[in-house]
Design a protein around this motif. Structure first.
Motif, short mmCIF file in Angstrom:
data_model
loop_
_atom_site.label_atom_id
_atom_site.label_comp_id
_atom_site.label_asym_id
_atom_site.label_seq_id
_atom_site.Cartn_x
_atom_site.Cartn_y
_atom_site.Cartn_z
N GLY A 1 0.83 -1.18 0.00
CA GLY A 1 0.00 0.00 0.00
C GLY A 1 0.87 1.24 0.00
N LYS A 2 0.24 2.40 0.12
CA LYS A 2 0.99 3.66 0.15
C LYS A 2 0.48 4.52 1.30
CE LYS A 2 1.93 3.90 -4.83
NZ LYS A 2 1.81 4.75 -6.07
N PHE A 3 1.36 5.37 1.81
CA PHE A 3 0.99 6.32 2.85
C PHE A 3 1.06 7.74 2.29
CE2 PHE A 3 2.11 2.62 5.31
CZ PHE A 3 1.19 2.65 6.36
N PHE A 4 0.10 8.56 2.71
CA PHE A 4 0.06 9.96 2.30
C PHE A 4 -0.06 10.83 3.53
CE2 PHE A 4 -1.47 7.47 -1.27
CZ PHE A 4 -0.73 8.00 -2.31
N ILE A 5 0.60 11.99 3.48
CA ILE A 5 0.63 12.89 4.63
C ILE A 5 -0.57 13.83 4.57
CG2 ILE A 5 2.05 14.69 3.56
CD1 ILE A 5 3.62 14.76 6.29
N VAL A 6 -1.02 14.29 5.73
CA VAL A 6 -2.24 15.09 5.82
C VAL A 6 -2.11 16.45 5.17
CG1 VAL A 6 -1.66 16.10 8.08
CG2 VAL A 6 -4.07 15.81 7.42
N ASP A 7 -0.88 16.95 5.00
CA ASP A 7 -0.69 18.28 4.43
C ASP A 7 0.70 18.36 3.82
OD1 ASP A 7 -1.62 21.27 4.37
OD2 ASP A 7 0.39 21.34 5.23
N VAL A 8 0.78 18.79 2.56
CA VAL A 8 2.09 18.81 1.89
C VAL A 8 2.99 19.91 2.45
CG1 VAL A 8 1.28 17.72 -0.23
CG2 VAL A 8 1.17 20.22 -0.02
N GLY A 9 2.40 20.96 3.01
CA GLY A 9 3.22 21.99 3.65
C GLY A 9 3.97 21.42 4.84
N LEU A 10 3.31 20.54 5.58
CA LEU A 10 3.94 19.88 6.71
C LEU A 10 5.11 19.02 6.23
CD1 LEU A 10 3.18 19.92 9.74
CD2 LEU A 10 2.00 17.75 9.39
N ARG A 11 4.91 18.34 5.12
CA ARG A 11 5.98 17.52 4.55
C ARG A 11 7.17 18.39 4.14
NH1 ARG A 11 7.80 15.71 -0.60
NH2 ARG A 11 8.41 13.51 -0.60
N ASN A 12 6.88 19.51 3.50
CA ASN A 12 7.95 20.40 3.07
C ASN A 12 8.71 20.98 4.25
OD1 ASN A 12 7.38 20.03 0.34
ND2 ASN A 12 5.91 21.71 0.30
N MET A 13 8.00 21.27 5.34
CA MET A 13 8.66 21.76 6.54
C MET A 13 9.61 20.71 7.10
SD MET A 13 8.69 21.53 10.12
CE MET A 13 7.13 20.71 10.50
N LEU A 14 9.20 19.45 7.08
CA LEU A 14 10.01 18.38 7.63
C LEU A 14 11.23 18.06 6.76
CD1 LEU A 14 7.15 15.95 8.73
CD2 LEU A 14 8.74 17.11 10.27
N LEU A 15 11.04 18.05 5.44
CA LEU A 15 12.08 17.58 4.53
C LEU A 15 12.83 18.69 3.84
CD1 LEU A 15 10.17 14.64 2.78
CD2 LEU A 15 11.76 14.49 4.71
N GLY A 16 12.28 19.90 3.90
CA GLY A 16 12.87 21.01 3.15
C GLY A 16 12.14 21.21 1.84
N TYR A 17 12.17 22.41 1.34
CA TYR A 17 11.47 22.74 0.10
C TYR A 17 12.33 22.32 -1.08
CZ TYR A 17 8.47 25.45 3.16
OH TYR A 17 7.61 25.82 4.14
N ARG A 18 11.92 21.25 -1.73
CA ARG A 18 12.72 20.72 -2.85
C ARG A 18 11.79 20.39 -4.01
NH1 ARG A 18 14.13 15.10 0.40
NH2 ARG A 18 12.26 13.94 -0.21
N ASP A 19 12.34 20.33 -5.18
CA ASP A 19 11.54 20.24 -6.39
C ASP A 19 11.70 18.90 -7.10
OD1 ASP A 19 9.67 21.71 -7.92
OD2 ASP A 19 11.16 21.97 -9.50
N VAL A 20 12.33 17.95 -6.44
CA VAL A 20 12.70 16.72 -7.13
C VAL A 20 11.59 15.67 -7.14
CG1 VAL A 20 15.14 17.00 -6.67
CG2 VAL A 20 13.72 15.79 -5.01
N ASP A 21 10.59 15.84 -6.27
CA ASP A 21 9.55 14.81 -6.21
C ASP A 21 8.17 15.42 -6.32
OD1 ASP A 21 9.73 16.08 -3.79
OD2 ASP A 21 9.93 14.27 -2.58
N ARG A 22 8.02 16.35 -7.27
CA ARG A 22 6.75 17.03 -7.46
C ARG A 22 5.64 16.05 -7.85
NH1 ARG A 22 6.34 22.37 -8.83
NH2 ARG A 22 5.09 21.84 -10.64
#
Length: 402
Positions: free
Chosen positions: A284-305
């Motif tokens: 299966g796959k997991f998805f995060i509740v908010d992509v802004g939260l993901r960007n805060m955790l991992l940094g703002y990057r453009d490689v996995d748009r």
């Protein structure tokens, strides 16, 4: 307060119905605001303020209400002599035995009850036993792209969509997007509050460092096939967790992931075999509740748009009331199977269909499904081609703003 009309309409559809309305979602996604909007709507309908009892248990005002006896007595003393009472109860889960009081309200008074909660344990508690078949769950999420535009009074455009992909949809960041540091501070505060209050405290988690590593792994692998076993194997190989008989890595990871799901930090989409018509236990796959939260955790990057786009589509399908699965068609994969009582569809998500090879790859799994349900490709492309062999093509922002 900014309006969230679609959710307010849902509450109004259940107004004065016998079922208890239970609103659940990640902390700070707008549940308290929704109750206040609903309170204002009741007043517009000329319901007297004495007939509306609003209790927010996150306020110190109610610190003396510690168990169901205090809770019951507090409400009983405020029930008016005439007319229906509307009980709006915010985050009651820290009141010991609160479910007993809620059940008794339904038995003893003429009341219409609305409850919010930031953890799925709310419905796995005694409440589900006491009111089995007498409640409806309403899932609340951070802002959709359409709501994001409404909150900002903006028009749909490539620029506003890029901002949404970057900052996400938590309502509290709406006025801060001119300052990335401030946005990050707010998102970090939301994240830490959720982790501490709704994951660690409620599940008595002892290894906070391991929990953080699991969060980072899941956030980094949004849109990839993932399981508790694959997470554990990765952490073991990196020597971030020990695999012992006393504390098996997979079991530990699975417990932590379930705690994150209960706090609505991540959602799992299970894999479904379209031809075999059965759910599969793996990949299966997991998805995060908010992509802004993901960007805060991992940094703002453009490689996995592409995976971020997939996450956006998954959440939008959930907002629209669909149960969402990953599809397997022989050796091919369908990004999403979305179904509810009135509708079913198959969805592929692709950032661009810029070349023939990509188009062929995205069409193949949908063409392999031999039924008449709707089939879509959602893409950032803006094209005059509306379909391929009956498979509809929709621009992402157009689809999100429907």
């Amino acid at each position: 307060m900014k309006n969230r009309q679609s959710y307010l309409n849902t509450l109004l559809e259940f107004l004065d119905k016998e079922v208890i309305k239970v609103i659940v979602g990640v902390r700070r996604c707008g549940k308290s605001t929704l109750l206040k909007l609903f309170w204002a709507e009741l007043r517009k309908r000329e319901i007297p303020s004495n007939n509306i009892i609003y209790i927010n248990f996150e306020s110190m005002k109610y610190r003396d209400i510690t168990d169901y006896n205090h809770f019951y007595d507090y409400v009983m003393e405020r029930i008016p002599e005439n007319g229906k009472t509307y009980l709006l109860i915010d985050e009651p889960q820290n009141v010991i035995g609160w479910e007993k009081a809620v059940n008794s309200f339904k038995v003893d008074f003429d009341c219409d009850i609305y409850i919010t909660g930031s953890n799925a344990r709310l419905l796995s508690s005694e409440l589900s036993t006491l009111i089995a078949g007498r409640y409806v769950k309403i899932d609340l999420y951070p802002l959709s792209y359409k709501e994001y535009l409404e909150f900002h009074s903006l028009e749909k455009s490539d620029i506003t969509f890029q901002d949404y992909l970057k900052y996400g949809g938590f309502p509290s960041i709406v006025e801060l997007e001119d300052n990335v540091d401030r946005v990050n501070n707010v998102l970090d505060g939301i994240y830490n509050t959720v982790i501490v209050k709704d994951v660690i405290a409620k599940n008595k988690i002892k290894d906070e460092e391991l929990l953080q590593k699991i969060v980072m792994f899941l956030a980094d692998n949004v849109g990839n096939s993932t399981s508790s076993n694959s997470v554990a194997n990765s952490l073991v190989s990196e020597k971030r967790i020990e695999n012992t008989r006393k504390n098996p890595a997979t079991s530990t990871v699975e417990n932590y992931i379930r705690a994150l799901e209960k706090a609505f930090v991540f959602y799992e989409a299970k894999r479904y075999d379209v031809k075999g018509k059965n759910l599969l236990k793996t990949l299966g796959k997991f998805f995060i509740v908010d992509v802004g939260l993901r960007n805060m955790l991992l940094g703002y990057r453009d490689v996995d748009r592409g995976h971020i786009l997939e996450n956006i589509v998954f959440l939008e399908l959930k907002r629209r009331g669909y149960n969402v699965f990953i599809g397997k068609v022989e050796e091919k994969e369908v990004d999403f199977i979305a179904e509810k009582a009135s509708h079913k569809m198959y969805v592929q998500v692709c950032e661009t269909l810029g070349d023939a090879k990509t188009l062929e790859r995205e069409l193949a799994p949908l063409l392999a499904i031999r039924n008449n349900y709707d089939k879509f490709i959602i893409t950032n492309d803006k094209t005059f081609v509306e379909s391929y062999e009956g498979i509809k093509v929709r621009n992402t922002t157009d689809w999100l703003c429907e």
